[in-house]
Scaffold this motif. Structure first.
Motif, PDB file in Angstrom:
ATOM      1  N   GLY A   2      -9.801 139.359 -28.564  1.00  0.00           N
ATOM      2  CA  GLY A   2      -9.109 138.083 -28.391  1.00  0.00           C
ATOM      3  C   GLY A   2      -8.447 137.528 -29.638  1.00  0.00           C
ATOM      4  N   GLU A   3      -8.453 138.284 -30.725  1.00  0.00           N
ATOM      5  CA  GLU A   3      -7.812 137.839 -31.966  1.00  0.00           C
ATOM      6  C   GLU A   3      -6.324 138.181 -31.934  1.00  0.00           C
ATOM      7  OE1 GLU A   3      -9.497 136.139 -34.356  1.00  0.00           O
ATOM      8  OE2 GLU A   3     -11.198 136.276 -32.996  1.00  0.00           O
ATOM      9  N   ILE A   4      -5.491 137.287 -32.455  1.00  0.00           N
ATOM     10  CA  ILE A   4      -4.063 137.580 -32.555  1.00  0.00           C
ATOM     11  C   ILE A   4      -3.848 138.560 -33.703  1.00  0.00           C
ATOM     12  CG2 ILE A   4      -1.783 136.648 -33.114  1.00  0.00           C
ATOM     13  CD1 ILE A   4      -2.572 134.094 -31.645  1.00  0.00           C
ATOM     14  N   VAL A   5      -3.245 139.684 -33.389  1.00  0.00           N
ATOM     15  CA  VAL A   5      -2.956 140.718 -34.377  1.00  0.00           C
ATOM     16  C   VAL A   5      -1.542 140.534 -34.916  1.00  0.00           C
ATOM     17  CG1 VAL A   5      -2.708 143.217 -34.698  1.00  0.00           C
ATOM     18  CG2 VAL A   5      -4.512 142.324 -33.219  1.00  0.00           C
ATOM     19  N   LYS A   6      -0.628 140.127 -34.023  1.00  0.00           N
ATOM     20  CA  LYS A   6       0.770 139.967 -34.408  1.00  0.00           C
ATOM     21  C   LYS A   6       1.415 138.942 -33.486  1.00  0.00           C
ATOM     22  CE  LYS A   6       4.978 142.787 -34.839  1.00  0.00           C
ATOM     23  NZ  LYS A   6       5.505 144.162 -34.687  1.00  0.00           N
ATOM     24  N   HIS A   7       2.269 138.105 -34.055  1.00  0.00           N
ATOM     25  CA  HIS A   7       3.014 137.103 -33.277  1.00  0.00           C
ATOM     26  C   HIS A   7       4.457 137.126 -33.749  1.00  0.00           C
ATOM     27  CE1 HIS A   7       3.541 132.632 -31.930  1.00  0.00           C
ATOM     28  NE2 HIS A   7       4.370 133.451 -31.324  1.00  0.00           N
TER      29      HIS A   7
END
Length: 147
Positions: A74-79
């Motif tokens: 659930g962690e954002i790796v890339k936005h």
């Protein structure tokens, strides 16, 4: 003929294993909850699985495009998101004004990956080469490709 069928089957199989479109019900709840909390007004939401990550493409506000990659936890790796050239940091704008004098900026994206930010954009001018450039948060040009 057998060779053509084998190639087509291989390409189709490879394509399906690389990215799979997913229904919302197939997204782990930790990812879906994080996404819905941060982007409750997201529109045109499309999910895919890419390797061990989950990618979501969507729009906010007035057709502002986003792509976010979440890890399985659930962690954002890339936005990656579209931004206006007015949203570019002053340091970046100054670098472009010096290195690309007489050019104008188009199609700006801010990309945050692994806590590092960079900006991708096209710089264009009449009767000159047009470029796609990537600049880091400190104003250093990371790549420069002729369009």
């Amino acid at each position: 003929m057998k060779h053509s069928v084998l190639i087509a089957t291989t390409l189709l199989t490879f394509g399906f294993t690389q990215a799979q479109d997913l229904f919302t019900s197939e997204i782990p709840s930790v990812i879906l909850n994080n996404f819905n909390l941060k982007y409750p007004k997201a529109r045109d939401v499309e999910w895919e699985r890419k390797g061990t990550n989950y990618e979501v493409e969507f729009e906010t506000n007035w057709n502002k495009d986003h792509e976010i990659w979440y890890s399985a936890t659930g962690e954002i790796v890339k936005h990656k998101e579209d931004i206006s050239k007015k949203e570019l940091p002053e340091k970046i704008q100054n670098k472009i004004n010096i290195d690309f004098k007489g050019y104008y900026i188009n199609d700006v994206e801010r990309v945050v990956a692994y806590n590092k930010t960079h900006y991708k954009m096209d710089v264009n001018a009449l009767l000159k080469d047009n470029w796609e450039i990537v600049i880091d948060q400190n104003g250093e040009i990371l790549s420069k490709n002729r369009n």
